[in-house]
Design an enzyme around this catalytic site. Structure first.
Site, PDB file in Angstrom:
ATOM      1  N   VAL A   1       1.042  -1.195   0.042  1.00  0.00           N
ATOM      2  CA  VAL A   1      -0.235   0.132   0.110  1.00  0.00           C
ATOM      3  C   VAL A   1       0.935   0.894   0.002  1.00  0.00           C
ATOM      4  O   VAL A   1       1.578   1.655   0.736  1.00  0.00           O
ATOM      5  CB  VAL A   1      -0.416   0.450   1.616  1.00  0.00           C
ATOM      6  CG1 VAL A   1      -1.686   1.629   1.975  1.00  0.00           C
ATOM      7  CG2 VAL A   1      -1.877  -1.343   1.082  1.00  0.00           C
TER       8      VAL A   1
ATOM      9  N   LYS B   1      -5.825  -1.940  -2.392  1.00  0.00           N
ATOM     10  CA  LYS B   1      -5.418  -0.878  -1.236  1.00  0.00           C
ATOM     11  C   LYS B   1      -6.388  -0.141  -0.287  1.00  0.00           C
ATOM     12  O   LYS B   1      -5.170  -0.857   0.617  1.00  0.00           O
ATOM     13  CB  LYS B   1      -4.719   0.486  -1.839  1.00  0.00           C
ATOM     14  CG  LYS B   1      -2.197   0.162  -3.043  1.00  0.00           C
ATOM     15  CD  LYS B   1      -2.740   0.612  -3.117  1.00  0.00           C
ATOM     16  CE  LYS B   1      -1.475   0.244  -4.033  1.00  0.00           C
ATOM     17  NZ  LYS B   1      -1.340   2.081  -4.718  1.00  0.00           N
TER      18      LYS B   1
ATOM     19  N   GLY C   1       8.288   2.109 -14.182  1.00  0.00           N
ATOM     20  CA  GLY C   1       8.262   1.612 -13.589  1.00  0.00           C
ATOM     21  C   GLY C   1       6.958   1.714 -12.025  1.00  0.00           C
ATOM     22  O   GLY C   1       6.937   0.794 -11.638  1.00  0.00           O
TER      23      GLY C   1
END
Ligand code: NDP
Ligand code: HSE
Length: 330
Positions: free
Chosen positions: A132, A205, A187
């Site tokens: 998260v 999350k 990324g």
């Protein structure tokens, strides 16, 4: 000095960020923990693929069970992505007595009760800080230094890719598809960025945040979710004209009767709102606890090194506990 042996399932953005974090700071880590950490193996699909970081070719394997159940590996870091085979790999590692660290919110949110129970039943650690908000240490705080609070609300910008896209579209008038491509190159994005842009990653999350803050498991599929794919440049221009910013917000509120309300959706925030100033791949989480009151966490929510920092932090915590246990047994 005690050596703790680590196996990585995955050596992509997060796997390489974890490797690099441990490598660049190993001297300091050894001095402060009294433990050395050795990444002995890393699972990949294609060992010949060029990598972000330089690791000896000998560590790469295409057989997950070179790592899972290997008595020489103490900690398995699951950094693959997707729900399966990731969940099975984590469960098998726990059942063979290995500690597990994971950044994979999709697998964790889908199978949270089974994963946490299996870890407990097998007396192993299951740490998930990186799952998260990347580098932000919000989960550890919820369960440690904030553990004495009863929480009433949690709200945040929990996806780096969509925040990067919305920021770049707002500040530089760029096109959605072009910015998404940059987020993938940096990324931040998932292997399939649908999960990012449709809000599913934030739902995963939020499911984990709800479990830790409110002690209740809500499957991500049960969280009403809207992503950013329908947001146009006209919507952004209209929000800007009203001195507002559009942000993808995950929010969960506990009502006085104990019931929970939760959602993931784009929200138009006044420019003066603290979350409106959170830009690019940065994330932020607001919490309200009945003792601590309002609290805000801020930091990079995606990218190899910020996420590697969180995975490596979990590895360190487990390594220190292993070393302490062995010292007590002597
Ligand atoms: P990548 O796609 O960059 O890396 C995935 C790695 O796993 C690659 O090394 C790939 O091998 C390997 N892999 C995937 N599936 C298999 C398989 N079935 N068998 C063997 N190897 C496999 O993903 P990320 O590093 O970006 O993400 C990893 C996890 O971390 C995901 O769960 C993601 O949601 C999570 N995460 C990502 C963040 C980020 O900023 N990117 C932040 C926080 C969490 P190969 O290299 O050979 O293709
Ligand atoms: N794809 C995710 C994001 C990675 O952009 O936030 C971090 O969880």
């Amino acid at each position: 000095m005690k050596t703790v042996r680590v196996g990585l399932l995955g050596f992509g953005n997060v796997g390489s960020g974890t490797y690099d974090t441990l490598k660049m700071n190993m001297g300091k880590i050894e001095r402060e923990t009294g433990v050395t950490f050795s990444i002995d193996k890393a699972l990949v699909r294609d060992p010949s693929k060029p990598r972000r970081s330089e690791a000896p070719a000998a560590i790469f394997t295409c057989d997950a069970y070179d790592i899972i159940g290997n008595p020489d590996i103490d900690i398995v870091c699951e950094l693959l992505g997707g729900i399966e085979p990731s969940t099975k790999y984590m469960l098998d590692a726990m059942k063979s007595g290995q500690h597990v660290v994971s950044a994979n919110k999709a697998a964790i949110a889908a199978n949270y009760p089974e994963l946490t129970k299996t870890a407990k039943d097998n007396n192993v650690e299951f740490r998930i800080e990186a799952s998260v908000c990347g580098g932000i240490p919000v989960l550890s705080c919820l369960t440690s230094v904030l553990g004495a609070n009863d929480f009433s609300e949690i709200m945040g910008i929990c996806n780096g890719t969509t925040n990067y896209i919305l920021t770049q579209m707002t500040d530089f008038d760029l096109e959605y598809a072009d910015v998404l491509k940059v987020a993938q190159e940096k990324g931040f994005a998932e292997a399939d960025p649908t999960a990012d842009v449709e809000g599913l990653d934030v739902a995963n999350k939020l499911s984990i945040l709800i479990a830790l803050a409110f002690g209740k498991y809500v499957h991500p599929k049960d969280i009403p979710t809207t992503g950013i794919t329908a947001i146009t440049k006209d919507d952004i221009a209209a929000a800007t004209a009203r001195k507002c910013k559009i942000k993808l917000i995950g929010k969960a509120t506990k009502h006085d009767d104990g019931s929970l309300e939760y959602s993931v959706e784009p929200v138009e925030l006044p420019a003066a709102h603290p979350l409106a100033g959170v830009s690019n791949e940065f994330n932020a989480v607001f919490l309200t606890g009945n003792a601590v009151d309002d609290l805000m966490f801020y930091g990079k929510g995606a990218g190899p090194l910020p996420t590697g920092s969180a995975v490596a932090g979990d590895v360190l915590e487990i390594g220190k506990a292993i070393a302490k246990c062995e010292a007590c047994d002597k």
